[in-house]
Design an enzyme around this catalytic site. Structure first.
Site, short mmCIF file in Angstrom:
data_model
loop_
_atom_site.label_atom_id
_atom_site.label_comp_id
_atom_site.label_asym_id
_atom_site.label_seq_id
_atom_site.Cartn_x
_atom_site.Cartn_y
_atom_site.Cartn_z
N ASP A 80 4.46 1.12 1.81
CA ASP A 80 3.17 0.90 1.13
C ASP A 80 2.05 0.70 2.15
O ASP A 80 0.88 0.54 1.78
CB ASP A 80 3.25 -0.26 0.12
N GLU A 123 9.72 -6.72 -1.16
CA GLU A 123 9.43 -7.86 -0.29
C GLU A 123 9.81 -9.18 -0.96
O GLU A 123 9.60 -9.33 -2.17
CB GLU A 123 7.94 -7.88 0.07
N GLU A 181 10.06 -8.72 9.52
CA GLU A 181 8.75 -8.37 10.08
C GLU A 181 8.09 -9.59 10.72
O GLU A 181 7.93 -10.63 10.07
CB GLU A 181 7.83 -7.78 8.98
O1 KIV Z 1 5.13 -0.44 4.36
C1 KIV Z 1 5.63 -0.35 5.49
O2 KIV Z 1 5.32 0.56 6.27
C2 KIV Z 1 6.59 -1.37 5.90
C3 KIV Z 1 6.99 -1.39 7.33
C4 KIV Z 1 5.92 -2.00 8.16
C5 KIV Z 1 8.30 -2.06 7.51
O3 KIV Z 1 6.99 -2.13 5.09
#
Ligand code: KIV
Length: 294
Positions: free
Chosen positions: A49, A119, A186
């Site tokens: 996202d 998430e 992250e």
């Molecule tokens: O949305 C994304 O690109 C991510 C990465 C930073 C792991 O979640």
């Protein structure tokens, strides 16, 4: 360029826990970026996202919808990559109800994803289970979770205090117990990432989480040197190219050629036959003009 491989699945990624070489995941958002990362031999393509920020120019990831994500998952999947395609569930796509969650996850699978990512830790366990019930593999994501930007108070390193580090480990264990096949970590200190990696039986894939994870992920634009003006590059990004500068230089050369009248050349031009030129009265054209029409 990587040799042709069979398509990677979520169980293949799970089976890589603790093994070498580490898993490589890179984001992609369209057919050209998908082709480049797959040709380079990545294991997993994440249609993240981050689309909102790196492609669509928003300040955070909260602005994209499931329809937006499906649009880009489709573009990536149509390149038929060998890598596993993971579609990111955007903010609000898995927070409202079980039905909406499942329908949104299915939308990304129908667009071509082989798994979805969401998430959050322990509070997402029922959500993870609902998606797994529909036979869709789920990747977890804890630490700095950009969809919680307002609640977290900004893009900040997470798990710096003892309690927070323990809470992150509990989140990871809960996600793994619930059936996630991998977990993104992250922006957490490397010691915390190590503790989590050693506590769960599923691969951890780090971004800004040090080298003890089972894999690493970077965003396509960061890795290749694309960044919005004024954008401060996070310390965990290693740019392997400066493609934004190279692309601008190439386009500057095109501008110069057009303005100098040297593009297109005769070889870059479709020409009509002499007979047709004659019938149209172009025969008497000045040599320089004649050159351009032939
Ligand atoms: O949305 C994304 O690109 C991510 C990465 C930073 C792991 O979640």
């Amino acid at each position: 360029m990587a040799a042709s491989r069979s398509r990677t699945t979520a169980p293949d990624v799970l089976a890589r826990k603790g093994s070498k070489p580490p898993i490589v995941m890179v984001t992609a958002y369209d057919a050209p970026s998908a082709r480049t990362v797959d040709a380079a031999g990545v294991d997993v393509i994440l249609v993240g996202d981050t689309l909102a920020m790196v492609v669509l120019g928003y300040d955070d990831t909260l602005q994209v919808t499931t329809a937006d994500m499906a649009h880009h998952v489709g573009a990536v999947a149509r390149t038929k990559p060998n890598a596993l395609v993971v579609g990111d569930l955007p903010w609000l796509s898995y927070h409202v109800s079980r039905e909406e969650t499942v329908r949104n996850a299915a939308m990304l699978v129908r667009a071509g994803a082989g798994a979805v990512k969401l998430e959050g830790g322990r509070k997402r366990i029922e959500t993870v289970q609902a998606i797994l019930d529909t036979e869709i593999p789920v990747m977890g994501h804890i630490g700095l979770t950009p969809q919680s930007i307002h609640a977290l108070g900004g893009f900040k390193v997470q798990g710096k205090e003892l309690d927070a580090a323990k809470a992150l480990t509990d989140d990871a264990v809960a996600l793994a117990d619930a059936g996630c096949f991998a977990i993104v970590l992250e922006c957490v200190p490397d010691g915390v990432a190590r503790m989590i990696t050693e506590s769960v039986p599923v691969p951890t894939i780090g971004i800004g989480a040090g080298r003890h994870c089972d894999g690493q992920v970077l965003v396509w634009h960061d890795l290749l040197g694309f960044g919005a003006p004024g954008h401060r590059r996070p310390k965990f990004v290693r740019p392997y190219a400066d493609l934004e500068r190279d692309a601008a230089a190439a386009i500057e050369r095109f501008c110069a050629d057009v303005r100098a009248g040297t593009f297109p050349s005769s070889a870059e031009t479709y020409h009509m036959t002499d007979r047709m030129a004659e019938a149209l009265g172009l025969d008497g054209a000045a040599p320089a003009e004649r050159e351009l029409t032939q």
